[in-house]
Design a protein around this motif. Structure first.
Motif, PDB file in Angstrom:
ATOM      1  N   ALA A   7       0.838  -1.205   0.000  1.00 14.56           N
ATOM      2  CA  ALA A   7       0.000   0.000   0.000  1.00 14.56           C
ATOM      3  C   ALA A   7       0.874   1.257   0.000  1.00 14.56           C
ATOM      4  O   ALA A   7       0.570   2.236  -0.693  1.00 14.56           O
ATOM      5  CB  ALA A   7      -0.929   0.001   1.205  1.00 14.56           C
ATOM      6  N   GLY A   8       1.963   1.227   0.761  1.00 14.31           N
ATOM      7  CA  GLY A   8       2.881   2.367   0.796  1.00 14.31           C
ATOM      8  C   GLY A   8       3.537   2.603  -0.557  1.00 14.31           C
ATOM      9  O   GLY A   8       3.680   3.746  -0.996  1.00 14.31           O
ATOM     10  N   LEU A   9       3.921   1.509  -1.222  1.00 11.74           N
ATOM     11  CA  LEU A   9       4.544   1.637  -2.534  1.00 11.74           C
ATOM     12  C   LEU A   9       3.562   2.187  -3.565  1.00 11.74           C
ATOM     13  O   LEU A   9       3.920   3.029  -4.406  1.00 11.74           O
ATOM     14  CB  LEU A   9       5.103   0.280  -2.981  1.00 11.74           C
ATOM     15  N   ILE A  10       2.338   1.732  -3.506  1.00 11.57           N
ATOM     16  CA  ILE A  10       1.293   2.245  -4.408  1.00 11.57           C
ATOM     17  C   ILE A  10       1.057   3.736  -4.147  1.00 11.57           C
ATOM     18  O   ILE A  10       0.892   4.525  -5.086  1.00 11.57           O
ATOM     19  CB  ILE A  10      -0.006   1.429  -4.265  1.00 11.57           C
ATOM     20  N   GLY A  15       1.486   9.311  -5.591  1.00 11.16           N
ATOM     21  CA  GLY A  15       1.939  10.650  -5.222  1.00 11.16           C
ATOM     22  C   GLY A  15       2.793  11.273  -6.314  1.00 11.16           C
ATOM     23  O   GLY A  15       2.632  12.448  -6.655  1.00 11.16           O
ATOM     24  N   GLY A  16       3.714  10.483  -6.857  1.00  6.97           N
ATOM     25  CA  GLY A  16       4.543  10.982  -7.957  1.00  6.97           C
ATOM     26  C   GLY A  16       3.702  11.343  -9.162  1.00  6.97           C
ATOM     27  O   GLY A  16       3.914  12.390  -9.798  1.00  6.97           O
ATOM     28  N   ALA A  17       2.739  10.485  -9.490  1.00  2.61           N
ATOM     29  CA  ALA A  17       1.853  10.770 -10.624  1.00  2.61           C
ATOM     30  C   ALA A  17       1.023  12.029 -10.350  1.00  2.61           C
ATOM     31  O   ALA A  17       0.806  12.841 -11.259  1.00  2.61           O
ATOM     32  CB  ALA A  17       0.946   9.578 -10.890  1.00  2.61           C
ATOM     33  N   GLY A  18       0.604  12.213  -9.109  1.00  3.84           N
ATOM     34  CA  GLY A  18      -0.170  13.403  -8.742  1.00  3.84           C
ATOM     35  C   GLY A  18       0.630  14.682  -8.884  1.00  3.84           C
ATOM     36  O   GLY A  18       0.129  15.697  -9.379  1.00  3.84           O
ATOM     37  N   VAL A  19       1.880  14.631  -8.460  1.00  4.20           N
ATOM     38  CA  VAL A  19       2.747  15.808  -8.602  1.00  4.20           C
ATOM     39  C   VAL A  19       2.951  16.121 -10.075  1.00  4.20           C
ATOM     40  O   VAL A  19       2.882  17.284 -10.502  1.00  4.20           O
ATOM     41  CB  VAL A  19       4.100  15.583  -7.885  1.00  4.20           C
ATOM     42  N   GLY A  20       3.199  15.094 -10.887  1.00  5.18           N
ATOM     43  CA  GLY A  20       3.373  15.295 -12.327  1.00  5.18           C
ATOM     44  C   GLY A  20       2.134  15.870 -12.972  1.00  5.18           C
ATOM     45  O   GLY A  20       2.213  16.782 -13.802  1.00  5.18           O
ATOM     46  N   TYR A  21       0.978  15.354 -12.592  1.00  5.86           N
ATOM     47  CA  TYR A  21      -0.285  15.858 -13.141  1.00  5.86           C
ATOM     48  C   TYR A  21      -0.505  17.314 -12.726  1.00  5.86           C
ATOM     49  O   TYR A  21      -0.941  18.147 -13.531  1.00  5.86           O
ATOM     50  CB  TYR A  21      -1.455  14.986 -12.679  1.00  5.86           C
ATOM     51  N   GLY A 162       6.657  12.567 -13.241  1.00 10.22           N
ATOM     52  CA  GLY A 162       5.964  12.285 -11.983  1.00 10.22           C
ATOM     53  C   GLY A 162       5.833  10.792 -11.739  1.00 10.22           C
ATOM     54  O   GLY A 162       6.134  10.289 -10.651  1.00 10.22           O
ATOM     55  N   ILE A 163       5.382  10.082 -12.756  1.00 10.14           N
ATOM     56  CA  ILE A 163       5.230   8.620 -12.627  1.00 10.14           C
ATOM     57  C   ILE A 163       6.589   7.967 -12.433  1.00 10.14           C
ATOM     58  O   ILE A 163       6.754   7.099 -11.565  1.00 10.14           O
ATOM     59  CB  ILE A 163       4.501   8.050 -13.861  1.00 10.14           C
ATOM     60  N   MET A 164       7.570   8.400 -13.218  1.00  5.66           N
ATOM     61  CA  MET A 164       8.909   7.817 -13.108  1.00  5.66           C
ATOM     62  C   MET A 164       9.536   8.121 -11.747  1.00  5.66           C
ATOM     63  O   MET A 164      10.231   7.280 -11.177  1.00  5.66           O
ATOM     64  CB  MET A 164       9.815   8.335 -14.234  1.00  5.66           C
ATOM     65  N   GLY A 165       9.280   9.299 -11.232  1.00 10.62           N
ATOM     66  CA  GLY A 165       9.777   9.641  -9.892  1.00 10.62           C
ATOM     67  C   GLY A 165       9.172   8.740  -8.831  1.00 10.62           C
ATOM     68  O   GLY A 165       9.853   8.289  -7.913  1.00 10.62           O
ATOM     69  N   GLY A 166       7.871   8.491  -8.955  1.00 10.32           N
ATOM     70  CA  GLY A 166       7.210   7.568  -8.020  1.00 10.32           C
ATOM     71  C   GLY A 166       7.779   6.166  -8.121  1.00 10.32           C
ATOM     72  O   GLY A 166       8.034   5.501  -7.111  1.00 10.32           O
ATOM     73  N   LEU A 167       8.004   5.699  -9.348  1.00 12.41           N
ATOM     74  CA  LEU A 167       8.598   4.371  -9.541  1.00 12.41           C
ATOM     75  C   LEU A 167      10.030   4.312  -9.001  1.00 12.41           C
ATOM     76  O   LEU A 167      10.443   3.308  -8.418  1.00 12.41           O
ATOM     77  CB  LEU A 167       8.584   3.996 -11.028  1.00 12.41           C
ATOM     78  N   PHE A 168      10.767   5.403  -9.166  1.00 17.66           N
ATOM     79  CA  PHE A 168      12.125   5.453  -8.630  1.00 17.66           C
ATOM     80  C   PHE A 168      12.122   5.318  -7.113  1.00 17.66           C
ATOM     81  O   PHE A 168      12.938   4.600  -6.549  1.00 17.66           O
ATOM     82  CB  PHE A 168      12.811   6.766  -9.054  1.00 17.66           C
ATOM     83  N   LEU A 169      11.197   5.997  -6.470  1.00 14.41           N
ATOM     84  CA  LEU A 169      11.103   5.889  -5.003  1.00 14.41           C
ATOM     85  C   LEU A 169      10.754   4.459  -4.593  1.00 14.41           C
ATOM     86  O   LEU A 169      11.256   3.945  -3.603  1.00 14.41           O
ATOM     87  CB  LEU A 169      10.062   6.867  -4.466  1.00 14.41           C
ATOM     88  N   VAL A 170       9.873   3.820  -5.361  1.00  9.08           N
ATOM     89  CA  VAL A 170       9.480   2.431  -5.052  1.00  9.08           C
ATOM     90  C   VAL A 170      10.718   1.539  -5.156  1.00  9.08           C
ATOM     91  O   VAL A 170      10.992   0.717  -4.275  1.00  9.08           O
ATOM     92  CB  VAL A 170       8.358   1.954  -6.009  1.00  9.08           C
TER      93      VAL A 170
END
Length: 174
Positions: A7-10, A15-21, A162-170
């Motif tokens: 759930a945290g990873l999702i 969150g990254g996608a939200g920032v990008g959007y 944004g999405i890539m940043g979120g994936l990087f954090l994951v």
């Protein structure tokens, strides 16, 4: 892997996608606000040219035709002009720009360009005011065209980053 960790990873990806959007929406909002500045300059030119209206009245009439935050900006400018007649128009204009439009989607260069126009607008005769507005409108037209051209690419870039940043954090947390 636990459900809480998944759930945290999702949430990180979302969150990254939200920032990008959000950044993507900001680019579109800037474009629309630049167009609104074009309308504001055109309204002011019309008021000064055809109605032969003095600058404070022209600003007041233009404010009634504009959407936020530009209506508030013009209304505040007129109030400040009446409240502090001894201060220069350029000073009042610049303060109103940063106070009312500082939180808008306009970039710093857009606000500086607007302030520069206001510096030349307040103390000149009618013909020079019109020339100043025409010059500003020309500069603004170029900025609107540039914003329109780069908007799709920037929006896509921000969303992807944004999405890539979120994936990087994951990946970093795995």
């Amino acid at each position: 892997m636990s459900v809480l960790k998944i759930a945290g990873l999702i949430c990180m990806i979302a969150g990254g996608a939200g920032v990008g959007y959000s950044m993507s929406v900001q680019v579109g909002r800037r474009y629309r606000q630049l167009q609104a500045l074009q309308r504001m300059a055109a309204f002011l030119m019309g008021e000064i040219t055809y109605a032969n209206t003095p600058l404070p009245e022209a600003l007041k009439h233009t404010a009634q035709r504009m959407e936020e935050p530009f209506a508030s900006f013009l209304e505040e400018l007129v109030k400040e002009m009446m409240k502090f007649p001894s201060r220069t128009f350029a000073e009042l204009f610049e303060q109103s720009v940063y106070r009312c439009l500082g939180a808008s989607s306009l970039e710093k260069k857009d606000l500086e360009m607007l302030c520069h126009m206001g510096t030349s607008l307040g103390y000149l005769d009618r013909q020079m005011q019109l020339r100043t507005l025409q010059l500003y409108e020309t500069e603004l037209k170029q900025e609107v065209m540039t914003a329109y051209e780069v908007m799709p690419g920037r929006q896509k870039l921000y969303q992807t980053l944004g999405i890539m940043g979120g994936l990087f954090l994951v990946i970093l947390f795995l």
